[in-house]
Design an enzyme around this catalytic site. Structure first.
Site, PDB file in Angstrom:
ATOM      1  N   LEU A 161       0.829  -1.214   0.000  1.00 20.32           N
ATOM      2  CA  LEU A 161       0.000   0.000   0.000  1.00 20.32           C
ATOM      3  C   LEU A 161       0.863   1.263   0.000  1.00 20.32           C
ATOM      4  CD1 LEU A 161      -2.919  -0.795   2.483  1.00 20.32           C
ATOM      5  CD2 LEU A 161      -2.961  -0.788   0.000  1.00 20.32           C
ATOM      6  N   ILE A 174       6.212   5.179   1.553  1.00 25.38           N
ATOM      7  CA  ILE A 174       6.003   6.501   0.944  1.00 25.38           C
ATOM      8  C   ILE A 174       5.203   7.396   1.888  1.00 25.38           C
ATOM      9  CG2 ILE A 174       4.996   7.734  -1.038  1.00 25.38           C
ATOM     10  CD1 ILE A 174       7.432   6.018  -1.758  1.00 25.38           C
ATOM     11  N   TYR A 228      14.315 -10.682  -6.770  1.00 26.87           N
ATOM     12  CA  TYR A 228      12.939 -11.106  -7.066  1.00 26.87           C
ATOM     13  C   TYR A 228      12.115 -11.238  -5.789  1.00 26.87           C
ATOM     14  CZ  TYR A 228      14.158 -12.213 -11.902  1.00 26.87           C
ATOM     15  OH  TYR A 228      14.558 -12.129 -13.204  1.00 26.87           O
ATOM     16  N   ASP A 288      13.001   0.600   1.258  1.00 28.61           N
ATOM     17  CA  ASP A 288      12.290   1.774   1.795  1.00 28.61           C
ATOM     18  C   ASP A 288      13.252   2.804   2.381  1.00 28.61           C
ATOM     19  OD1 ASP A 288       9.605   1.603   1.182  1.00 28.61           O
ATOM     20  OD2 ASP A 288       9.178   0.208   2.805  1.00 28.61           O
ATOM     21  N   LYS A 324     -15.739   0.643  -0.143  1.00 26.21           N
ATOM     22  CA  LYS A 324     -16.110  -0.293   0.925  1.00 26.21           C
ATOM     23  C   LYS A 324     -15.187  -0.142   2.144  1.00 26.21           C
ATOM     24  CE  LYS A 324     -19.624  -2.331  -0.821  1.00 26.21           C
ATOM     25  NZ  LYS A 324     -20.910  -2.101  -0.134  1.00 26.21           N
ATOM     26  N   CYS A 381      28.678  -0.602 -11.472  1.00 23.36           N
ATOM     27  CA  CYS A 381      29.191  -1.797 -10.800  1.00 23.36           C
ATOM     28  C   CYS A 381      29.422  -2.933 -11.807  1.00 23.36           C
ATOM     29  CB  CYS A 381      28.277  -2.180  -9.640  1.00 23.36           C
ATOM     30  SG  CYS A 381      29.163  -3.060  -8.354  1.00 23.36           S
ATOM     31  N   LEU A 382      28.549  -3.946 -11.872  1.00 20.81           N
ATOM     32  CA  LEU A 382      28.744  -4.984 -12.881  1.00 20.81           C
ATOM     33  C   LEU A 382      28.741  -4.360 -14.277  1.00 20.81           C
ATOM     34  CD1 LEU A 382      28.971  -8.101 -13.340  1.00 20.81           C
ATOM     35  CD2 LEU A 382      26.521  -8.074 -13.757  1.00 20.81           C
ATOM     36  N   GLY A 383      27.962  -3.316 -14.477  1.00 14.05           N
ATOM     37  CA  GLY A 383      27.901  -2.620 -15.766  1.00 14.05           C
ATOM     38  C   GLY A 383      29.261  -2.041 -16.146  1.00 14.05           C
ATOM     39  N   GLU A 405      34.612 -13.857 -11.594  1.00 18.58           N
ATOM     40  CA  GLU A 405      33.292 -14.181 -11.038  1.00 18.58           C
ATOM     41  C   GLU A 405      32.570 -15.170 -11.956  1.00 18.58           C
ATOM     42  OE1 GLU A 405      30.674 -10.785 -10.531  1.00 18.58           O
ATOM     43  OE2 GLU A 405      29.077 -12.024  -9.687  1.00 18.58           O
ATOM     44  N   HIS A 417      27.990   2.632  -6.468  1.00 14.34           N
ATOM     45  CA  HIS A 417      26.566   2.772  -6.791  1.00 14.34           C
ATOM     46  C   HIS A 417      26.123   4.224  -6.596  1.00 14.34           C
ATOM     47  CE1 HIS A 417      25.454  -1.507  -7.190  1.00 14.34           C
ATOM     48  NE2 HIS A 417      26.548  -1.663  -6.460  1.00 14.34           N
ATOM     49  N   GLU A 464      23.616   5.683  -7.658  1.00 17.09           N
ATOM     50  CA  GLU A 464      22.157   5.798  -7.511  1.00 17.09           C
ATOM     51  C   GLU A 464      21.726   5.847  -6.042  1.00 17.09           C
ATOM     52  OE1 GLU A 464      23.794   3.109  -8.367  1.00 17.09           O
ATOM     53  OE2 GLU A 464      22.813   1.252  -7.751  1.00 17.09           O
TER      54      GLU A 464
HETATM   55  N1  GLN Z   1      29.124  -8.989  -9.155  1.00 17.10           N
HETATM   56  C1  GLN Z   1      30.000  -7.873  -9.175  1.00 17.10           C
HETATM   57  C2  GLN Z   1      30.935  -7.841  -7.958  1.00 17.10           C
HETATM   58  O1  GLN Z   1      30.652  -8.456  -6.956  1.00 17.10           O
HETATM   59  C3  GLN Z   1      29.235  -6.574  -9.282  1.00 17.10           C
HETATM   60  C4  GLN Z   1      28.376  -6.289  -8.086  1.00 17.10           C
HETATM   61  C5  GLN Z   1      27.324  -5.256  -8.339  1.00 17.10           C
HETATM   62  O2  GLN Z   1      26.977  -4.951  -9.489  1.00 17.10           O
HETATM   63  N2  GLN Z   1      26.747  -4.739  -7.280  1.00 17.10           N
HETATM   64  O3  GLN Z   1      31.926  -7.183  -7.991  1.00 17.10           O
END
Ligand code: GLN
Length: 547
Positions: A15, A19, A54, A71, A188, A382-384, A406, A508, A510
């Protein structure tokens, strides 16, 4: 002494308790109060760090390296403050503390029980942030739904606190759903009545009922809810569906949620709500002047919560650029060298998401190659970032077997490798390189232009890193390390000076974007995407219906 507001949820999950809690906190903050929010989750995991996205969406990481519920990301984005280890408590953490104490013999031969030992530990944690004398109000969001077996000890702890505290130190809010039955054309109230009854049976009487609803609550409905839930009529708050979560503080202010809380808490010193910057942001968000399309390449795209902070960072950066950011989710496993131009041909920018494991890796590398060759703005997180390194090694430097250990532990060319201090670690929970670390930025780089300062600090969550044995080779070939950790030399940022906008970060970014402080890489990425779009399509002006 801090005052406490507890937010419980009824009828159904999802719900938007987080937020509502964040919006109320924002309003109290705008009135000059010092506020923080904490979340109590009823699951037995110590933290969500070991959960698959997920299961529970993104794992949010705090400055001090706690892996927490998403959150907390909302709390930080709304309030522009940092949360910490103490702001997210799970049943697992509570039991771990109690069991450790029991092993130490701290209970002096007593039988250790849910009541009082578990509930005492919950109460201790609920009050913890209040002892720092840093906050006027502490909002506690209780995860789960009233009636769940696993929420019972938390509700019992709230009951005891409500009883122990002076009346004016504590408010209980119950967030509930008022469903609209289309066939009957009626809202309701029965599920809410039942939910409040359940809460009362557990000994907690809510002071305020916040009603999620698709239709406005009529005065009659409000009266009915007030009467059957035993609250004052002005304490029945309408929380209608909003076009953006950032509108919710404004709608809650119209409903006077903040004033009702202040009255019950007997807080008399507060100012008029100062929401100027928030409203400017909302104006820009709702009236973009143009649009860009960003491809988000990841393997959890079916579940939007998996990339929550990235999506919200785009909202902040878009508003700053007065530009609508349309996200096109592309499943990394679906990208092949044959279909890549068709799949990514309409994009103005490409973001390759963080992640773990092998699945979808080759699709990500193919996408990076496309962005590099087509001079499409690229942002790897990161992985990107690691995928961008592998792509460059394979396709530019000719290291065709380049890999990350990895995904391929015995690769002859480990351009991405396990960090040294990770090699001895076997336990999974809380053992990555987590939280905030400094990064020194090189002069005359894209990173420097973005951050405009030489030393930054960003948050991390990883085990693997750029292998510095290859750094010289990379730099000679045209991929530079523009940001490094000052102590270890760990590569934090890579970029391609020959490309209009190509940046990959090990951290990260973000996790630190807020409404008031949009993260600078996201802001510059959208700016670069706007420039790319302008060249491509002569910058289409956004039509009304696209908003
Ligand atoms: N799997 C990668 C690592 O452990 C990147 C981790 C991630 O994208 N948060 O370094």
């Amino acid at each position: 002494m801090a005052k406490f507001i507890f937010v419980t949820g009824g009828v159904t999950s999802s719900l938007g308790k987080g937020i509502i809690a964040a919006s109320l906190a924002k309003l109290l903050q705008a009135r000059g109060l010092r506020v923080t929010i904490q979340k109590f989750d009823p699951y037995i995991n110590i933290d969500p760090g070991t959960l698959n996205p997920y299961e529970h969406g993104e794992c949010f990481v705090t400055e001090d390296g706690a892996e927490t519920d998403l959150d907390l990301g909302h709390y930080e984005r709304f309030l522009n403050i940092f949360t910490s280890q103490a702001n997210n408590v799970t049943t697992g953490k509570i039991y771990q503390t109690v069991i450790n104490k029991e092993r130490e013999g701290a209970y002096l031969g007593k039988t250790v029980q849910v009541v009082p030992h578990i509930t005492d530990e919950i109460k201790r944690r609920m009050l913890l942030l209040g002892q720092r004398n840093e906050y006027d109000v502490i909002i506690t969001e209780l995860g789960g739904t009233v009636g769940d077996i696993e929420s019972l000890p938390f509700i019992e702890a709230v009951r005891q606190l409500q009883w122990e505290m002076p009346e004016e130190d504590c408010v209980v809010i119950h967030l509930t759903l008022i469903p609209y039955l289309k066939a009957a054309k009626e809202l309701k109230t029965k599920p809410t009545q039942h939910s409040v009854k359940l809460l009362s049976q557990e000994g907690v009487n809510p002071d305020i009922i916040v009603c999620r609803t698709e239709e406005p609550l009529s005065p009659e409905i409000r009266k009915k809810i007030a009467l059957f839930c035993n609250v004052k009529i002005e304490a029945v708050i309408e929380a209608a569906d909003a076009s953006t979560i950032y509108e919710v503080p404004i709608t809650m202010m119209k409903e006077k949620l903040d004033l009702i809380c202040l009255k019950k808490l007997n807080i008399t010193h507060y100012q008029d709500a100062e929401l100027g910057r928030w409203k400017t942001f909302l104006e820009k968000l709702k009236h973009p002047k143009q649009k860009v399309t960003i491809g988000l390449i990841g393997k959890y795209i079916e579940l939007q919560d998996a990339y929550k902070s990235i999506l919200e960072s785009f909202v902040h950066a878009g508003a700053m650029n007065e530009c609508k950011v349309q996200i096109m989710n592309v499943h990394s496993e679906s990208i092949t060298p044959e279909n890549v131009s068709e799949k990514l041909g309409n994009l103005d920018g490409l973001l390759v998401a963080p992640g773990f494991g092998h699945r979808g890796m080759e699709g990500k590398i193919t996408a990076v190659k496309y962005a590099r060759e087509k001079r499409l703005p690229f942002f790897g997180i990161c992985l990107g970032m690691q995928m961008a390194v592998i792509e460059f090694a394979r396709n530019v430097m000719g290291l065709t077997a380049a890999h990350s250990t990895e995904m391929q532990p015995d690769t002859p060319t480990p351009v991405i490798d396990l960090m040294e201090h990770q090699k001895k670690i076997t336990i999974k929970g809380g053992t990555m390189r987590l939280g905030s670390y400094p990064c020194v930025i090189k002069e005359d780089t894209l990173a420097k232009a973005i951050y405009s300062k030489p030393l930054i600090s960003e948050r991390h969550r990883h085990r693997y890193e750029f292998n510095n044995d290859y750094l010289q080779q990379f730099e000679q070939a045209g991929m530079i390390a523009s940001g490094k950790n000052p102590e270890s030399g760990l590569v934090e940022i890579i970029e391609l000076p020959e490309h209009p906008f190509f940046i990959g970060v090990q951290y990260h970014p973000e996790l630190k974007s807020t409404v008031e402080n949009p993260q600078p890489i996201f802001v510059h990425f959208i700016k670069a995407a706007k420039e790319f779009a302008a060249k491509r399509t002569k910058n289409p002006v956004l039509e009304r219906e696209m908003i």
